[in-house]
Write an enzyme that holds these catalytic residues in place. Structure first.
Site, PDB file in Angstrom:
ATOM      1  N   TYR A 110      39.163  56.054  48.678  1.00 23.02           N
ATOM      2  CA  TYR A 110      38.360  55.277  47.580  1.00 23.02           C
ATOM      3  C   TYR A 110      37.010  54.566  47.681  1.00 23.02           C
ATOM      4  O   TYR A 110      37.174  53.624  48.588  1.00 23.02           O
ATOM      5  CB  TYR A 110      39.459  54.757  46.571  1.00 23.02           C
ATOM      6  CG  TYR A 110      38.931  54.011  45.453  1.00 23.02           C
ATOM      7  CD1 TYR A 110      38.472  54.654  44.520  1.00 23.02           C
ATOM      8  CD2 TYR A 110      38.695  52.457  45.473  1.00 23.02           C
ATOM      9  CE1 TYR A 110      37.888  54.030  43.128  1.00 23.02           C
ATOM     10  CE2 TYR A 110      38.311  51.954  44.334  1.00 23.02           C
ATOM     11  CZ  TYR A 110      37.805  52.697  43.120  1.00 23.02           C
ATOM     12  OH  TYR A 110      37.184  51.793  41.903  1.00 23.02           O
ATOM     13  N   HIS A 115      40.256  46.202  43.131  1.00 19.36           N
ATOM     14  CA  HIS A 115      40.629  47.490  42.938  1.00 19.36           C
ATOM     15  C   HIS A 115      40.656  48.320  44.174  1.00 19.36           C
ATOM     16  O   HIS A 115      41.386  49.269  44.573  1.00 19.36           O
ATOM     17  CB  HIS A 115      40.076  48.188  41.784  1.00 19.36           C
ATOM     18  CG  HIS A 115      40.612  49.227  40.969  1.00 19.36           C
ATOM     19  ND1 HIS A 115      41.596  49.210  40.318  1.00 19.36           N
ATOM     20  CD2 HIS A 115      39.991  50.461  40.776  1.00 19.36           C
ATOM     21  CE1 HIS A 115      42.019  50.240  39.690  1.00 19.36           C
ATOM     22  NE2 HIS A 115      41.204  51.126  40.101  1.00 19.36           N
TER      23      HIS A 115
HETATM   24  C1  3ML Z   1      40.347  57.198  38.562  1.00 22.51           C
HETATM   25  C2  3ML Z   1      39.638  55.652  38.884  1.00 22.51           C
HETATM   26  C3  3ML Z   1      38.311  55.543  38.871  1.00 22.51           C
HETATM   27  C4  3ML Z   1      38.419  54.185  39.408  1.00 22.51           C
HETATM   28  O1  3ML Z   1      37.307  53.518  39.819  1.00 22.51           O
HETATM   29  O2  3ML Z   1      39.555  53.695  39.742  1.00 22.51           O
HETATM   30  C5  3ML Z   1      40.513  54.826  39.801  1.00 22.51           C
HETATM   31  C6  3ML Z   1      41.647  54.188  39.088  1.00 22.51           C
HETATM   32  C7  3ML Z   1      41.754  53.675  37.696  1.00 22.51           C
HETATM   33  O3  3ML Z   1      40.920  54.292  36.741  1.00 22.51           O
HETATM   34  O4  3ML Z   1      41.812  52.607  37.191  1.00 22.51           O
END
Ligand code: 3ML
Length: 107
Positions: free
Chosen positions: A39, A26
């Site tokens: 992020y 991610h």
């Molecule tokens: C909004 C989010 C919080 C996370 O940790 O990643 C992003 C995208 C998602 O929820 O997939």
């Protein structure tokens, strides 16, 4: 700067190591998301309860994440993006529960 903090809970039945692996995926995917300034996702290591003020007992949760945006226009651009939508689809595969916290500057 808009900064949104998230508490992440892994899905029932997912091992901590699989969860950590998916957090890394991610994180890597986040670099392609338009208008997302930054992020970060960090695994919970320890939750000591011997605090100097009364302990707030919430959770359990497995990771803390944060999204940064340079302003509301960038945030709107992010929301509209198909790459962002695909990122959220990946999120659905490894985030069991999510607690978003919209933070603001002190003044
Ligand atoms: C909004 C989010 C919080 C996370 O940790 O990643 C992003 C995208 C998602 O929820 O997939």
């Amino acid at each position: 700067m808009i900064r949104i903090v998230y508490l992440l809970v892994r899905p029932e039945g997912m091992t901590p190591s699989k969860f950590a692996e998916e957090c890394q995926v991610h994180y890597d995917m986040s670099h392609d998301v338009p208008a997302l300034h930054k992020y970060e996702v960090r695994l919970v290591n320890e939750e000591p309860s011997d605090t100097h003020v009364p302990y707030l007992d919430i959770g359990p949760f497995d990771a803390v994440a944060e999204c940064w945006f340079e302003g509301s226009e960038k945030y709107e651009e992010y929301l509209a993006s198909d790459i962002r939508k695909a990122w959220f689809e990946h999120g659905k595969t490894f985030i069991g529960q999510l607690k978003p916290i919209y933070t603001q500057e002190l003044c």
